[in-house]
Design a protein around this motif. Structure first.
Motif, mmCIF file in Angstrom:
data_model
loop_
_atom_site.group_PDB
_atom_site.id
_atom_site.type_symbol
_atom_site.label_atom_id
_atom_site.label_comp_id
_atom_site.label_asym_id
_atom_site.label_seq_id
_atom_site.Cartn_x
_atom_site.Cartn_y
_atom_site.Cartn_z
ATOM 1 N N ILE A 90 0.883 -1.267 0.157
ATOM 2 C CA ILE A 90 0.038 -0.040 -0.048
ATOM 3 C C ILE A 90 0.849 1.113 -0.082
ATOM 4 O O ILE A 90 1.961 1.341 0.681
ATOM 5 N N HIS A 91 0.625 2.173 -0.888
ATOM 6 C CA HIS A 91 1.610 3.420 -0.911
ATOM 7 C C HIS A 91 0.298 4.592 -1.122
ATOM 8 O O HIS A 91 -0.688 4.527 -1.279
ATOM 9 N N ILE A 92 1.073 5.836 -0.683
ATOM 10 C CA ILE A 92 0.260 7.061 -0.882
ATOM 11 C C ILE A 92 1.023 7.823 -1.918
ATOM 12 O O ILE A 92 2.220 7.890 -2.166
ATOM 13 N N GLY A 145 2.498 -1.792 4.398
ATOM 14 C CA GLY A 145 2.787 -0.419 3.897
ATOM 15 C C GLY A 145 4.060 -0.325 3.509
ATOM 16 O O GLY A 145 5.027 -1.183 3.677
ATOM 17 N N HIS A 146 4.409 0.542 2.401
ATOM 18 C CA HIS A 146 5.671 0.620 1.891
ATOM 19 C C HIS A 146 6.747 0.738 2.540
ATOM 20 O O HIS A 146 7.790 0.239 2.443
ATOM 21 N N HIS A 147 6.696 1.573 3.719
ATOM 22 C CA HIS A 147 7.737 1.729 4.689
ATOM 23 C C HIS A 147 8.292 0.563 5.455
ATOM 24 O O HIS A 147 9.414 0.333 5.977
ATOM 25 N N THR A 201 7.981 7.224 4.800
ATOM 26 C CA THR A 201 6.759 7.099 5.981
ATOM 27 C C THR A 201 5.553 6.654 4.931
ATOM 28 O O THR A 201 4.596 6.218 5.640
ATOM 29 N N CYS A 202 5.802 6.403 3.749
ATOM 30 C CA CYS A 202 4.791 6.009 2.937
ATOM 31 C C CYS A 202 4.014 4.550 3.409
ATOM 32 O O CYS A 202 4.762 3.783 3.749
ATOM 33 N N PRO A 203 2.628 4.408 3.433
ATOM 34 C CA PRO A 203 1.690 5.082 3.098
ATOM 35 C C PRO A 203 1.179 6.209 4.006
ATOM 36 O O PRO A 203 -0.005 6.652 4.091
HETATM 37 ZN ZN LIG Z 1 5.112 4.002 -1.517
#
Ligand SMILES: [Zn+2]
Length: 250
Positions: free
Chosen positions: A25-27, A139-141, A148-150
């Motif tokens: 999951i990314h933002i 989460g990507h991080h 810190t993404c997402p």
């Molecule tokens: Zn990302």
């Protein structure tokens, strides 16, 4: 679900013989329109398989059978299922599916974006037999610890619950590859012999851990439709989202 294709030139064809077993999951740190444009630009050298907008729009940039360029760098990973080979990290792009989401790290997620993302996650999990839990929706991080993404606004447990919530069919025992239907009941069992702990109720998944005989194991629930071994398809899952076959414990 209605998906608008906006294919990106930024991807690696195929998956180097890996099968996707997790969803990242990314933002976007921007808008859906801006992301459409950024991923269509070969100079950006980035992409994801999907982008989800705050109105619930879903755009597809890369085919699931190809490797999008969304999580290729690994730095201080906290994800326990990250893959290595000979002491080197394997590029996670080969074994994950990436979904971008509209907004910045501190933009609240709309109900429409949660719902569309959850429906998309459910469909991806159905296609690839990916368990819907925090080990497999990350989460990507958790791969790239410097990011810190997402961001701070998405509740991954809520997203997973929404994706699972659409699976309301009863427990079944057939072998048609359905997502396992979890029965939540906690308890403890003991390993009979050396026991493989896996990332899914499936012996085709490489063990994530091996426990010695006589070790007590706490489970969070079970399914009756995992891989059938010696006519027994009951598998336990743990709080951490790992799995072991019920025939290996007493
Ligand atoms: Zn990302």
């Amino acid at each position: 679900m209605s998906i608008v294709t906006k294919f990106s030139p930024n991807f690696t064809a195929g998956r180097k013989n890996y099968t996707p077993f997790a969803i990242v999951i990314h933002i976007m740190d921007g808008t859906l329109t801006g992301t459409d444009s950024w991923f269509s630009n070969p100079a950006s050298k980035v992409s994801a398989h999907y982008g989800v907008g705050q109105q619930g729009e879903v755009h597809q940039y890369v085919k699931e059978t190809d490797s999008a360029w969304h999580a290729g760098r690994v730095y201080t990973p906290s994800w326990s299922l990250i893959k290595t080979s000979n002491g080197q990290y394997i590029n996670p792009n080969y074994y994950t599916i990436g979904i971008e989401h509209e907004g910045k790290g501190d933009t609240p997620w709309s109900d429409a974006m949660y719902a569309a993302s959850a429906a998309l996650i459910r469909d991806i999990a159905d296609r690839w037999h990916i368990p819907l839990d925090r080990q497999h929706v990350i989460g990507h991080h958790e791969i790239y610890g410097a990011k810190t993404c997402p961001g701070t606004k998405v509740d991954l447990n809520k997203l997973i619950a929404l994706a699972n919530g659409n699976h309301t069919t009863p427990v079944n025992n057939d072998d048609d590859g359905d997502i396992p239907q979890k029965v939540k009941v906690t308890g403890k069992v003991t390993s009979r012999s050396r026991l493989n702990i896996r990332s899914a109720p499936d012996t085709h998944k490489a063990p994530v851990n091996i426990v010695e005989p006589g070790i007590q194991l706490a489970y969070d629930g079970y399914v009756n439709n995992g891989e059938k071994i010696n006519n027994n398809s009951k598998w336990y899952y743990t709080e951490e989202g790992s799995w072991f076959w019920s025939g290996g414990v007493k």
